[in-house]
Design an enzyme around this catalytic site. Sequence first.
Site, PDB file in Angstrom:
ATOM      1  CE  LYS A 114      -4.343  -1.808   1.610  1.00 54.03           C
ATOM      2  NZ  LYS A 114      -5.552  -1.645   2.385  1.00 54.03           N
ATOM      3  CE  LYS A 196      -5.952  -7.679  -0.907  1.00 51.28           C
ATOM      4  NZ  LYS A 196      -6.568  -7.439   0.364  1.00 51.28           N
ATOM      5  CE  LYS A 199     -12.945  -2.641   0.966  1.00 45.99           C
ATOM      6  NZ  LYS A 199     -12.393  -2.277   2.273  1.00 45.99           N
TER       7      LYS A 199
HETATM    8  N1  AQP Z   1      -9.550 -10.990  -2.308  1.00 49.77           N
HETATM    9  C1  AQP Z   1      -9.935 -11.334  -1.086  1.00 49.77           C
HETATM   10  N2  AQP Z   1     -10.297 -12.624  -0.829  1.00 49.77           N
HETATM   11  C2  AQP Z   1     -10.709 -12.987   0.407  1.00 49.77           C
HETATM   12  N3  AQP Z   1     -10.804 -12.119   1.442  1.00 49.77           N
HETATM   13  C3  AQP Z   1     -10.468 -10.842   1.230  1.00 49.77           C
HETATM   14  N4  AQP Z   1     -10.457  -9.742   2.029  1.00 49.77           N
HETATM   15  C4  AQP Z   1     -10.022  -8.681   1.319  1.00 49.77           C
HETATM   16  N5  AQP Z   1      -9.755  -9.042   0.060  1.00 49.77           N
HETATM   17  C5  AQP Z   1     -10.021 -10.381  -0.032  1.00 49.77           C
HETATM   18  C6  AQP Z   1     -10.882  -9.743   3.435  1.00 49.77           C
HETATM   19  O1  AQP Z   1     -11.939  -8.813   3.572  1.00 49.77           O
HETATM   20  C7  AQP Z   1     -11.941  -8.304   4.903  1.00 49.77           C
HETATM   21  C8  AQP Z   1     -12.188  -6.820   4.892  1.00 49.77           C
HETATM   22  O2  AQP Z   1     -11.150  -6.166   4.180  1.00 49.77           O
HETATM   23  P1  AQP Z   1     -10.808  -4.644   4.454  1.00 49.77           P
HETATM   24  O3  AQP Z   1     -11.987  -3.801   4.273  1.00 49.77           O
HETATM   25  O4  AQP Z   1     -10.092  -4.507   5.749  1.00 49.77           O
HETATM   26  O5  AQP Z   1      -9.850  -4.240   3.335  1.00 49.77           O
HETATM   27  P2  AQP Z   1      -8.675  -4.907   2.627  1.00 49.77           P
HETATM   28  O6  AQP Z   1      -8.215  -6.179   3.205  1.00 49.77           O
HETATM   29  O7  AQP Z   1      -7.652  -3.858   2.508  1.00 49.77           O
HETATM   30  O8  AQP Z   1      -9.484  -5.218   1.315  1.00 49.77           O
HETATM   31  P3  AQP Z   1      -9.171  -4.847  -0.143  1.00 49.77           P
HETATM   32  O9  AQP Z   1     -10.374  -5.103  -0.911  1.00 49.77           O
HETATM   33  O10 AQP Z   1      -7.953  -5.531  -0.593  1.00 49.77           O
HETATM   34  O11 AQP Z   1      -8.917  -3.297  -0.123  1.00 49.77           O
HETATM   35  P4  AQP Z   1      -7.651  -2.510  -0.620  1.00 49.77           P
HETATM   36  O12 AQP Z   1      -7.711  -2.569  -2.095  1.00 49.77           O
HETATM   37  O13 AQP Z   1      -7.887  -1.146  -0.065  1.00 49.77           O
HETATM   38  O14 AQP Z   1      -6.459  -3.199  -0.061  1.00 49.77           O
HETATM   39  C9  AQP Z   1     -10.614  -8.717   5.539  1.00 49.77           C
HETATM   40  O15 AQP Z   1     -10.843  -9.784   6.441  1.00 49.77           O
HETATM   41  C10 AQP Z   1      -9.797  -9.217   4.381  1.00 49.77           C
HETATM   42  O16 AQP Z   1      -8.925 -10.248   4.759  1.00 49.77           O
END
Ligand code: AQP
Length: 327
Positions: A114, A196, A199
């Site tokens: 990030k 993965k 978002k």
């Molecule tokens: N691709 C994924 N597969 C399974 N689980 C996932 N999680 C995230 N991406 C996947 C799980 O979703 C929960 C909430 O996530 P978060 O809101 O804390 O954000 P994050 O992990 O930062 O999710 P993103 O979508 O990947 O956002 P960005 O793009 O901002 O980094 C967590 O339990 C996470 O494990």
Amino acid sequence: MYMRKRIFSGAQPTGQLHIGNYLGAIKNWVELQDDYECFYCIVNMHAITLPQDPKTLRQKTLDLARIYLAAGVDPERSTIFIQSDVSAHAELAWVLSCQARMGELERMTQFKDKGKGNAERAGVGLFTYPILMASDILLYQTDLVPVGKDQKQHLELTRDLAERFNRDFGETFVIPEPFIPKVGASIASLADPAKKMSKSDENANGAIFLLDDADTIAKKIKRAVTDSGTEIKFDETRPAINNLLTIYQLMTGKTQAECEANFEGKGYGALKGELADAVIEFLRPFQERVKQYDDAALGAILEKGAEAAREIASATLDGVYKKMGIS
Ligand code: AQP
């Protein structure tokens, strides 16, 4: 008296939630509600580790609460609250940041991703984010943390910090265990199965968002990359098809064998068509439920949740301060 074990988890009110967030985390939150005492948080203080538009952040915070409810998190059985409504999260984060080592945080791979490898320019909050996450979990004396695989490393840091604090100041925190689902812990991007689903993916076709309409879902799945070969079987050496099949399995509730039997002799076109139908059918009632909660009903649920959370969090924080000679 039988005490149920406790669960804590959360999601950030950033971007749009996708089916990876749902299948990796929220789906399990719903299933675990009967057997555990659950705390589900909207982690808005984590969201500000990257720049956010204030108005949008507030709106997304409430929208995320709607998504928890629409997914089936039941406010009568589980505590749903906004992280910033419980100031103990920030207070314990300070205490734990005095225990954590720079070296430990430097090993966190999510910071490297990030922060885009530019530590000089990255925010300090982005660097110390795993400490705030440890505080979220430890404040509630959490036994189990249902998360996707990407959070495993942060969970290990949480356990290390709790063990260190207990050793240095006496038994204080329950040591939490991760709960990572066997299937769905890491849903891959439809555009690049080596990454993965995320978002913040720059490729809009990589993620299916929970609020995408039927046409968009069908288009994204149609464009999804596939592997060479023709067989439709679960096989980790063919990550694109494996990913599509995994999503199909979780959306339909079928077993792996049933999924493979369903696609025997069929081509990738059939897989994509049936997968799109399954995702659309799954999300349709969910999207209807999201619209059900007006601001007043939501406000009442979140206020009740914050009160319940504050009670437990402040008891933990009092214990921490006493042990450290702060109060
Ligand atoms: N691709 C994924 N597969 C399974 N689980 C996932 N999680 C995230 N991406 C996947 C799980 O979703 C929960 C909430 O996530 P978060 O809101 O804390 O954000 P994050 O992990 O930062 O999710 P993103 O979508 O990947 O956002 P960005 O793009 O901002 O980094 C967590 O339990 C996470 O494990």
